[in-house]
Scaffold this motif. Structure first.
Motif, short mmCIF file in Angstrom:
data_model
loop_
_atom_site.label_atom_id
_atom_site.label_comp_id
_atom_site.label_asym_id
_atom_site.label_seq_id
_atom_site.Cartn_x
_atom_site.Cartn_y
_atom_site.Cartn_z
N GLU A 162 66.58 10.63 14.67
CA GLU A 162 65.16 10.40 14.97
C GLU A 162 64.70 9.04 14.48
OE1 GLU A 162 63.45 15.00 14.96
OE2 GLU A 162 63.50 13.85 13.08
N ALA A 163 65.41 8.48 13.50
CA ALA A 163 65.02 7.18 12.94
C ALA A 163 65.63 6.00 13.69
CB ALA A 163 65.42 7.11 11.46
N VAL A 164 66.55 6.25 14.61
CA VAL A 164 67.18 5.16 15.36
C VAL A 164 66.14 4.56 16.31
CG1 VAL A 164 68.95 4.55 17.05
CG2 VAL A 164 69.48 6.16 15.21
N PRO A 165 65.93 3.25 16.29
CA PRO A 165 64.92 2.65 17.17
C PRO A 165 65.17 3.00 18.63
CG PRO A 165 65.69 1.06 15.56
CD PRO A 165 66.58 2.26 15.42
N SER A 166 64.08 3.28 19.35
CA SER A 166 64.19 3.68 20.76
C SER A 166 63.56 2.67 21.70
CB SER A 166 63.54 5.05 20.96
OG SER A 166 62.16 5.01 20.58
N THR A 167 63.34 1.44 21.22
CA THR A 167 62.76 0.42 22.08
C THR A 167 63.76 0.02 23.16
OG1 THR A 167 63.63 -1.36 20.69
CG2 THR A 167 61.44 -0.49 20.13
#
Length: 205
Positions: A162-167
């Motif tokens: 959930e903390a992995v950037p999703s940009t």
């Protein structure tokens, strides 16, 4: 999360991945995996290289990308995975008390990253690539059940995912993870984590 706790969760993740890879036969190394363009051989070479790079970082190495290069498997691919994984587990355990930040040249700006966060990154990689290997081998259901049956491990996996950037920039082609997917109703925590990282939990060769 305390460093000693995440290190032992990582050790459990590594044990599960080793159990998957220990069943690999030489004639299966050319199987496709959920990692686009990677055969099982390429996946395992990447994993062994990452084991070696993270172990070097845990022992104080600076930001040298060469330490993380894919590693030849030799005549015993499962053994190479197992031995490099055991060495990484030992390196993390030895470094836990000092809480030394780790330089990880392939992640964001290279670091240094807080020790517990760095171990969490590799815990994620271990379980996701373990699933990649299991999916290629047709044994993913056993791994998913083992992860979801371990409450602390499943929670850690989903928390890091959930903390992995999703940009769009972080999920562009060539990046470690693709755009997130919808896991579907009733999905367990491991399936939700995989979908967040762009893996199709129902992937088949």
């Amino acid at each position: 999360m305390r460093s000693t706790v995440i290190v032992e969760l990582h050790a459990r993740a590594m044990e599960l991945a080793v159990q998957v890879v220990d069943g690999v036969r030489p004639d299966q190394l050319d199987l496709p995996t959920p990692c686009a363009g990677w055969t099982l051989r390429g996946l395992l070479e990447h994993c062994v290289g990452q084991h070696q790079g993270f172990a070097a970082a845990a022992r104080g190495a600076g930001p040298d990308p060469a330490l993380f290069a894919d590693a030849p498997l030799g005549a015993d691919p499962a053994g190479a995975f197992r031995r490099s994984g055991a060495d990484l587990t030992a390196a993390f355990r030895a470094a836990a008390a000092a809480e030394r930040p780790l330089w990880l040249p392939e992640i964001r700006d290279g670091g240094p990253f807080p020790f517990a966060a760095a171990v969490g990154f590799h815990l994620l990689d271990t379980l996701v690539h373990g699933w990649d290997a299991a999916a290629a081998l047709g044994t993913r259901d056993g791994l998913v059940a083992a992860v979801d049956g371990d409450d602390a491990l499943a929670t850690a996996l989903l928390t890091v995912a959930e903390a992995v950037p999703s940009t769009p920039e972080a999920r562009a082609p060539g990046r470690a993870f693709g755009p997130g997917l919808e896991p579907g109703g009733g999905a367990g925590r491991s399936a939700r984590a995989l979908a967040l990282l762009g893996r199709d939990p129902a992937w088949k060769p």
